[in-house]
Write a protein that holds these residues in place. Structure first.
Motif, short mmCIF file in Angstrom:
data_model
loop_
_atom_site.label_atom_id
_atom_site.label_comp_id
_atom_site.label_asym_id
_atom_site.label_seq_id
_atom_site.Cartn_x
_atom_site.Cartn_y
_atom_site.Cartn_z
N UNK A 40 -76.53 61.36 -62.94
CA UNK A 40 -76.47 60.02 -62.95
C UNK A 40 -75.90 59.20 -63.83
N UNK A 41 -75.77 59.57 -65.13
CA UNK A 41 -74.85 58.82 -65.94
C UNK A 41 -73.31 59.11 -65.74
N UNK A 42 -72.86 60.28 -65.27
CA UNK A 42 -71.43 60.23 -64.83
C UNK A 42 -71.22 59.43 -63.81
N UNK A 43 -71.89 59.76 -62.45
CA UNK A 43 -71.51 58.96 -61.27
C UNK A 43 -71.88 57.52 -61.31
N UNK A 44 -72.95 57.26 -61.94
CA UNK A 44 -73.56 55.82 -61.77
C UNK A 44 -73.74 55.30 -60.62
N UNK A 45 -73.99 56.28 -59.50
CA UNK A 45 -74.28 55.66 -58.31
C UNK A 45 -75.40 56.66 -57.50
N UNK A 73 -79.91 61.25 -56.33
CA UNK A 73 -79.89 62.53 -57.15
C UNK A 73 -81.43 63.02 -57.43
N UNK A 74 -82.21 61.94 -57.96
CA UNK A 74 -83.58 62.41 -58.52
C UNK A 74 -84.40 63.06 -57.17
#
Length: 70
Positions: A29-34, A39-40
């Protein structure tokens, strides 16, 4: 299956999966930020699959090696 055996399997699956899977989810999530919800949700489904598989294997092995007459 006894309640104690079920609790032991659930506890083992929790130790194996939750910390690692949530760490991976936050890193992605931090890398993609979308798409944080997607994701979860994927990680949650993966964890349920892991728990279900471990439970099925535990039940199978319990029946396979059960002592007759018990």
């Amino acid at each position: 299956m006894t309640a104690q055996a079920a609790d032991a399997r659930i506890a083992f699956a929790y130790v194996v999966g939750v910390a690692e899977l949530t760490f991976v989810a936050t890193q992605v999530n931090k890398r993609e930020q979308v798409y944080p919800l997607e994701i979860l949700a994927f990680i949650a489904r993966l964890y349920l699959l892991l728990c279900g598989t471990l439970e099925a294997l535990g039940c199978y092995s319990e029946r396979r090696w059960a002592t007759p007459g018990r």
